[in-house]
Design a protein around this motif. Structure first.
Motif, mmCIF file in Angstrom:
data_model
loop_
_atom_site.group_PDB
_atom_site.id
_atom_site.type_symbol
_atom_site.label_atom_id
_atom_site.label_comp_id
_atom_site.label_asym_id
_atom_site.label_seq_id
_atom_site.Cartn_x
_atom_site.Cartn_y
_atom_site.Cartn_z
ATOM 1 N N SER A 74 0.831 -1.208 0.000
ATOM 2 C CA SER A 74 0.000 0.000 0.000
ATOM 3 C C SER A 74 0.867 1.261 0.000
ATOM 4 N N HIS A 75 2.033 1.188 0.631
ATOM 5 C CA HIS A 75 2.954 2.332 0.641
ATOM 6 C C HIS A 75 3.459 2.641 -0.767
ATOM 7 N N ILE A 77 2.051 1.850 -3.581
ATOM 8 C CA ILE A 77 0.927 2.344 -4.380
ATOM 9 C C ILE A 77 0.688 3.827 -4.097
ATOM 10 N N ALA A 78 0.759 4.202 -2.813
ATOM 11 C CA ALA A 78 0.529 5.601 -2.443
ATOM 12 C C ALA A 78 1.583 6.522 -3.034
ATOM 13 N N LEU A 79 2.778 5.984 -3.285
ATOM 14 C CA LEU A 79 3.838 6.783 -3.900
ATOM 15 C C LEU A 79 3.661 6.917 -5.413
ATOM 16 N N GLY A 122 -4.790 -1.450 -3.140
ATOM 17 C CA GLY A 122 -4.623 -0.527 -4.252
ATOM 18 C C GLY A 122 -4.054 -1.139 -5.510
ATOM 19 N N SER A 228 2.373 3.452 8.207
ATOM 20 C CA SER A 228 1.586 4.594 8.657
ATOM 21 C C SER A 228 0.241 4.076 9.177
ATOM 22 N N GLU A 230 -2.687 4.701 8.040
ATOM 23 C CA GLU A 230 -3.518 4.278 6.911
ATOM 24 C C GLU A 230 -3.018 2.957 6.330
ATOM 25 N N GLU A 231 -1.715 2.792 6.213
ATOM 26 C CA GLU A 231 -1.173 1.535 5.702
ATOM 27 C C GLU A 231 -1.526 0.379 6.621
#
Length: 275
Positions: A74-75, A77-79, A122, A228, A230-231
């Motif tokens: 997920s990290h 993907i967020a990047l 994600g 995080s 959220e992660e």
């Protein structure tokens, strides 16, 4: 040593306080896990500053990716980076002799759960690959079948062209996970593109933390990812998507994974080895 003292203390105190054998074992797992995480933190190195545009995760079974590196997925993907997941086995062996679900039904159910879990993290469905190797047989494949599987794994790497690949640890305490690591290593040795970094994540060695000790001794590098808020939330939701594994599949009254197994994945850190 802390581990030996922990074992001795639990053996002495448990009868005095009327603690059941199962509760002692769970307490030990959690306690040893925390001790091993302390050792891992002392050994870890920060991730390189450069960005990895494409990440490829190999999961022996549908759930390993969420358990072992759901936060990192997920990290990435967020990047804004691309993440691909390749599921090596068909997952059909998780419920042998189930009275209502045949192996093909189990395989289909787990594939559906994998798509849901990946979506939560994600990863789009177009970035998922199901190789459907026989579940439970990875360490004992016929040489010709194994060679074909290595070729298929290599083809995935060449098509996706990742800068890094993740697979279960060669010392994870599961013969399937060890075999998956070897398959990926063999595939990376024959690819016709630049070889990506190979990092290994842990699943069953969190359930039996003593298995992390040999990995610590021989690993060249230990990387840590701190999730995080959220992660962490996304990872836990992805794990819960695998209901067939963490909840009883009726009419069975027990889950295929051990009770409290997912408790070992409630930490806000994930560790990865480079050998």
């Amino acid at each position: 040593m802390p581990i030996r003292r922990t074992l001795l203390l639990s053996a002495l105190l448990a009868p005095l306080f009327g603690v059941t054998h199962k509760r002692v074992k769970l307490w030990l797992r959690v306690r040893l896990g925390r001790l091993m995480f302390m050792l891992l933190r002392n050994r870890h190195r920060p991730w390189p500053a450069r960005s990895d545009k494409v990440t490829l995760v190999f999961a022996p079974h549908q759930d390993d990716e969420a358990l072992g590196c759901g936060g990192l997925i997920s990290h990435r993907i967020a990047l804004g980076e691309a993440v691909h997941i390749v599921y090596i086995t068909d997952g059909a062996g998780s419920h042998p002799a189930h009275p209502e679900y045949t192996p093909p039904m189990i395989s289909g159910l787990r594939a559906d759960e994998a798509r849901v879990a990946a979506g939560i993290l994600g990863v789009p469905g177009s970035n998922l690959v199901f190789l459907k190797a026989p579940d439970g047989q990875l360490p004992h494949l016929d040489p010709n079948v194994r060679a074909d599987l290595v070729t298929r794994i290599a083809a995935c790497v060449e098509r996706i062209a990742p800068s890094q690949v993740f697979v279960t640890s060669r010392l994870d305490g599961s013969s399937e996970h060890t075999a998956a690591s070897a398959l990926v290593s063999d595939a990376l040795a024959v690819i016709r593109i630049a070889r990506p970094r190979q990092l290994e994540y842990v699943v069953w060695s969190l359930w039996s933390p003593r298995l992390l000790r040999p990995a610590l001794r021989i690993a060249k590098l230990v990387h840590r990812h701190t999730l995080s808020t959220e992660e962490y939330r996304l990872k836990q939701n992805a794990i819960r998507a695998y209901r067939s594994q963490i909840e009883p599949l009726a009419p069975w009254h027990y889950s295929t994974l051990p009770a409290n197994f997912t408790r070992m994945f409630q930490d806000s850190e994930e560790f990865f080895f480079e050998f």
